[in-house]
Design an enzyme around this catalytic site. Structure first.
Site, mmCIF file in Angstrom:
data_model
loop_
_atom_site.group_PDB
_atom_site.id
_atom_site.type_symbol
_atom_site.label_atom_id
_atom_site.label_comp_id
_atom_site.label_asym_id
_atom_site.label_seq_id
_atom_site.Cartn_x
_atom_site.Cartn_y
_atom_site.Cartn_z
ATOM 1 N N GLY A 18 1.048 -1.234 -0.013
ATOM 2 C CA GLY A 18 -0.022 0.116 0.130
ATOM 3 C C GLY A 18 0.766 1.460 0.113
ATOM 4 C CB SER A 19 4.483 2.188 -0.708
ATOM 5 O OG SER A 19 4.374 1.567 -2.309
ATOM 6 C CG ASN A 20 1.856 3.458 -5.847
ATOM 7 O OD1 ASN A 20 2.159 4.054 -6.478
ATOM 8 N ND2 ASN A 20 2.463 1.790 -5.724
ATOM 9 C CG HIS A 117 2.106 -1.993 -15.363
ATOM 10 N ND1 HIS A 117 1.817 -3.489 -14.816
ATOM 11 C CD2 HIS A 117 3.006 -2.300 -16.130
ATOM 12 C CE1 HIS A 117 2.496 -4.320 -15.412
ATOM 13 N NE2 HIS A 117 3.301 -3.791 -16.021
ATOM 14 N N GLY A 151 -8.518 -5.981 -20.238
ATOM 15 C CA GLY A 151 -7.429 -6.788 -20.602
ATOM 16 C C GLY A 151 -6.338 -6.696 -19.793
ATOM 17 C CG ASP A 153 -1.097 -4.589 -16.652
ATOM 18 O OD1 ASP A 153 -1.765 -4.069 -15.794
ATOM 19 O OD2 ASP A 153 -0.443 -5.578 -16.390
HETATM 20 C C1 GRF Z 1 3.641 -1.308 -7.410
HETATM 21 O O1 GRF Z 1 5.012 -1.227 -7.972
HETATM 22 C C2 GRF Z 1 2.492 -1.160 -8.766
HETATM 23 O O2 GRF Z 1 2.974 -0.520 -9.731
HETATM 24 C C3 GRF Z 1 2.187 -2.557 -8.974
HETATM 25 O O3 GRF Z 1 2.281 -3.386 -7.552
HETATM 26 C C4 GRF Z 1 3.147 -2.449 -6.831
HETATM 27 C C5 GRF Z 1 2.178 -2.116 -5.588
HETATM 28 O O4 GRF Z 1 3.081 -1.680 -4.435
HETATM 29 N N1 GRF Z 1 0.966 -2.824 -9.481
HETATM 30 P P1 GRF Z 1 2.363 -0.993 -3.179
HETATM 31 O O5 GRF Z 1 1.521 -1.937 -2.481
HETATM 32 O O6 GRF Z 1 1.549 0.384 -3.484
HETATM 33 O O7 GRF Z 1 3.553 -0.529 -2.258
#
Ligand code: GRF
Length: 194
Positions: A18-20, A117, A151, A153
């Site tokens: 969940g870093s994003n 992605h 699809g 990605d």
């Molecule tokens: C990220 O690198 C994203 O691009 C991919 O999975 C990873 C998720 O990382 N789809 P996080 O859970 O957000 O840290």
């Protein structure tokens, strides 16, 4: 930010760290993104993304994938859509979500589901795109935020940014470099589609 109008209501789906999601929260806190995360869902009850969300007082739910290891069954997609709708979600952000989203959920949020992605799509779709890049010996890869279609990605691209691959890179060091860029790119892409 206008407190009576909390901006775009986001729902997040993730399977891992969940870093994003954290980067999206940080952008909101910094006043760079006029949005609020109303619900975080995960197919993995152990995922750290759920803990991060709970620490912030954000409601979380575990998606019941009926014992399937990788499939996202239709019933689970319908339940997910219903929970997101009940939470008032306007834009769904996949953030490290490891199952393919199909019609039941796509139809509930047409053109309103984004994914991040870790490659310059259409290069290296699918799993561990950073490892694919190292194995292919390319000197440049990157990350992409795109709309989700049915699809893998393949949906229309919103934003992309290049990341260099160093000769000494392992899959892990490259992924870490890509993630730094991801954390800036995702909030920027959300702003762009708001
Ligand atoms: C990220 O690198 C994203 O691009 C991919 O999975 C990873 C998720 O990382 N789809 P996080 O859970 O957000 O840290």
């Amino acid at each position: 930010m206008n407190r009576l109008n909390p901006g775009m209501i986001l729902g997040i789906l993730g399977s891992g760290s969940g870093s994003n999601m954290q980067a999206i929260l940080d952008a909101i806190d910094a006043g760079q993104l006029d949005a609020r995360i109303a619900l975080v869902l995960s197919d993995n009850p152990q995922a750290y993304i759920l803990e991060r969300a709970a620490k912030r007082g954000i409601p979380t739910r575990v998606i019941d994938c009926r014992g399937f290891a990788t499939k996202f069954p239709d019933e689970a997609q319908l339940e997910t859509a219903q929970q997101l709708k009940e939470a008032g979600v306007e834009l769904v952000c996949l953030a490290g979500f490891m199952r393919l989203v199909k019609r039941p959920l796509l139809d509930a949020f047409p053109q309103r589901i984004l994914n991040i992605h870790p490659s310059l799509l259409p290069a290296f779709p699918g799993l561990q795109a950073w490892k694919q890049a190292v194995d292919a010996g390319v000197s440049e890869t990157g990350c992409t935020v795109h709309y989700v279609d049915d699809g893998m990605d393949t949906g229309p691209i919103i934003l992309q940014e290049k990341v260099p691959v160093m000769p000494e890179d392992t899959a892990e060091t490259l992924h870490a470099r890509i993630q730094v860029v991801e954390h800036r790119l995702y909030p920027e892409a959300i702003r762009k589609v708001m």
